[in-house]
Design an enzyme around this catalytic site. Sequence first.
Site, PDB file in Angstrom:
ATOM      1  CG  HIS A   1     142.348  60.731  -5.560  1.00 26.08           C
ATOM      2  ND1 HIS A   1     141.544  61.391  -6.460  1.00 26.08           N
ATOM      3  CD2 HIS A   1     141.974  59.430  -5.625  1.00 26.08           C
ATOM      4  CE1 HIS A   1     140.717  60.535  -7.030  1.00 26.08           C
ATOM      5  NE2 HIS A   1     140.956  59.338  -6.549  1.00 26.08           N
TER       6      HIS A   1
ATOM      7  CG  HIS B   1     143.992  56.246  -8.909  1.00 25.36           C
ATOM      8  ND1 HIS B   1     143.074  55.793  -9.825  1.00 25.36           N
ATOM      9  CD2 HIS B   1     143.278  56.928  -7.977  1.00 25.36           C
ATOM     10  CE1 HIS B   1     141.860  56.174  -9.468  1.00 25.36           C
ATOM     11  NE2 HIS B   1     141.956  56.870  -8.355  1.00 25.36           N
TER      12      HIS B   1
ATOM     13  CG  HIS C   1     140.432  55.110  -4.103  1.00 23.80           C
ATOM     14  ND1 HIS C   1     139.135  54.831  -4.483  1.00 23.80           N
ATOM     15  CD2 HIS C   1     140.922  55.975  -5.036  1.00 23.80           C
ATOM     16  CE1 HIS C   1     138.859  55.491  -5.598  1.00 23.80           C
ATOM     17  NE2 HIS C   1     139.924  56.177  -5.960  1.00 23.80           N
TER      18      HIS C   1
ATOM     19  CG  ASN D   1     137.240  59.012  -5.411  1.00 19.31           C
ATOM     20  OD1 ASN D   1     137.684  59.781  -6.256  1.00 19.31           O
ATOM     21  ND2 ASN D   1     136.144  58.294  -5.625  1.00 19.31           N
TER      22      ASN D   1
ATOM     23  CB  ILE E   1     135.546  55.660  -9.793  1.00 25.37           C
ATOM     24  CG1 ILE E   1     135.065  56.897 -10.531  1.00 25.37           C
ATOM     25  CG2 ILE E   1     135.567  55.914  -8.297  1.00 25.37           C
ATOM     26  CD1 ILE E   1     134.846  56.719 -11.980  1.00 25.37           C
TER      27      ILE E   1
END
Length: 859
Positions: A520, A525, A711, A715, A859
Amino acid sequence: MLNKFVAAITGKHDHETKKKIKGTVVLMKKNVLDFNDFTASVVDRLDEFLGRKVYLQLISSVKADHSGNALKGKLGTPAFLENWITTLTSLTAGESAFNVTFDWDEEVGAPGAFIIKNLHHNEFYLKTVTLEDVPGHERIHFVCNSWVYPADKYKTDRIFFSNQAYLPHNTPEPLKFYREAELVNLRGDGTGERKEWDRIYDYAYYNDLGDPDKNDPSYVRPVLGGSVEYPYPRRGRTGRPPTKTDPKSESRLPLLMSLNIYVPRDERFGHLKMSDFLAYGLKSISQLLSSELEAQFDSTPSEFDSFEDMQKIYEGGIKLPKSLTENISLEILKQVLPTDGEGLLKYPLPKIIEGDRSAWRTDEEFAREMLAGLNPVIISALKEFPPVSKIDPNVYGNHTSTITREHIENKLDGLTVEEAIKTNRLFILNHHDTIMPYLRRINATPTKTYASRTLLFLHENGTLKPVAIELSLPHPDGDQFGAISEVYTPAEQGVENAIWQLAKAYVAVNDSGIHQLITHWLRTHAVIEPIVIATNRQLSVLHPIYKLLHPHFRDTMNINAIARQILTNAKGVVESTLFPSRYAMEMSSFLYRDWVFPEEALPADLVKRKMAVKDSTSPFGLRLLIEDYPYAVDGLKIWSAIKTWVTDYCSFYYKSDQMIQEDIELQSWWKEVREKGHADKKDEPWWPRMKTITELIDSCTIIIWLSSALHAATNFGQWPYAGYQPNRPTTSRRFMPEPGTLEYEELKSNPDKAFLKTITPQFQTLLGLSTIEILSRHTTDEVYLGQRENPQWTKDTEPLEAFKRFGQTLSEIEDQILQMNGDPKWRNRVGPVNIPYTLLFPTSDSGITGRGIPNSIAI
């Protein structure tokens, strides 16, 4: 006074009448967006009264001004926004439309950009400008989506370009200066502390995770990035001063200012997102980390005594410890945790226990989640037995698995190990090599856990079942002596079943940590942020590749910056809830060494993990070894749709490989992605050279895949699967009980209580749940894959048509997902817990839905 002001600027007077061009400016005023700023409206009114207005000047795309040192497009007569004070028309969510009237000047000709000057004291958010009845062009759109601060905050003029895309060499000569100057402004000079109105994109190391000025060694963390020992992707530079204790570390903001950490203003969350829930939710988490509240939990070490006890937090709430409510006001508690007025903790019911409270404990569900759960990107086909290790034997000794044929051959439906491997029936979830190099240090913290290997067998009905779990520890005499390991096999009754359930829990602890830190955080990110920065520094907003990629970067820098403040920092949420504890981010740096950009393509990843083989006769050129692998089945459809869209788009602008090679902005962008954004891996030979259209298509497809689908798949299922902590425990506090100990006797007499006393404790559970509830939630302003915020994002018809086809394909994929989920043939798509696999379903409503692929890591 106004006419004199215009005449002073332009030298033109009332008698010089011109044809008029009407324009519409859509913006959002600060006083609408910031409800705490009650003075904004009053100050704006005063500015207007005093003649300090907002004006725009068109820039010609066809006529040049030869009067200066640089060739620039001619400027038109300034035109002021009309009726700022009296315009009350609300379009949507605080948007207002203002009129503006330009004088048409044949000497200026068709505009390709405009300058805007805000002479007010307050900023506003400029969305679009549309010109009507432009001679020879009819309508011209400018998609802006940018904050415009008072003009005195800027060193240069704010410029916006029309929605016509241009490659650098095709840019109209009068616009080239402005195109190049804007990129120079966005790069900055690498100095100074950034202010909120700055629009500077620059790089920095992850040197703000620790807080050495606390004079407490437990807050010290290594700098990630810029060294062989700790390689890492770069993050956005804030320019904050260094700490007093360590000049290599950047000082941190106070905890309650976490949401104000600098990112370029246009990268910050929109007002809907901030007002929705995120700002308050993350503020609550930061407060939950306060030493006062944590100390109260520590002084009352409450445990969940049974699974029924834990389920109370979803069924009406559980009472907080008495000493906690006596020492901290309920008003604070209501801000910190999801409580009612009586101090009862409440959370929404996770899908994993919605229909059946015990199905999560089955071996079938344990295995199914490796294919259709939160972390479906680790499992691989087993090709050698016993499993071997790739960690350096000169440092760590022998780490070959101790799983034997005797452990598993009675569970292979009559096959030998060799036959099961040859027929692609044996698989492995291997966390051994990932965790072992850090395990000795991790277990020196309150964590007590293992490095795990899990072998699984594929049955004829398409489901996987675990056949053995190996739990390993570093040798007590030193790393060079290898590992000590214990192998556990399935059992259905008695203490053996309780031990087997604990063995699966240790595997889940491993998988939870690797999911959050690597799958993740690192693989989406962290690796995307430097690409966001490079794109803004090197690709003009006029560049077609900027227009392609920009929607997939929305909010990423902002969520990453907030993460550095309260999630991934020393003693933040990640360290407080995941098993690697203080070594969490350092371990992700260790694993970044293995990151290979081309292998992030879904087909390449599946082949690397031997979950698929290349097959030109199969859909997408791959044959899956597990036909019912929901993540791969849906993922390949999404991947193919993205690649088709990217191919159609790029092929419209680039007709030859030579055009790729001669595109100076594109080449500078890719060079910077490699050499600055991912500088610690710049010498790796696997980087695409960006010399061909194929390399451009492949690279853009990977970037979009990571930013959207990967993602989303890892997530938005967090609350449905991990909202019930026993299913996805994040840490373990004691080792497997040994016969003859009190812990072993407790395991025999009350296995559920022993299980809960082994996994994540109450405070960390509540902190973790508060975090993943936020991370799992779609906001009301979400923009999903196949959608754009503005339908006029480009003027070119063929890309618009290709994008429409992309959206239609995604809609067809949604229908296929629903159909497969309803077919009992595909047992892995629903499983014993009855959760249909929808994590790659493209669209969603707001809230916690377990579906939806946003365009970006928002997010």
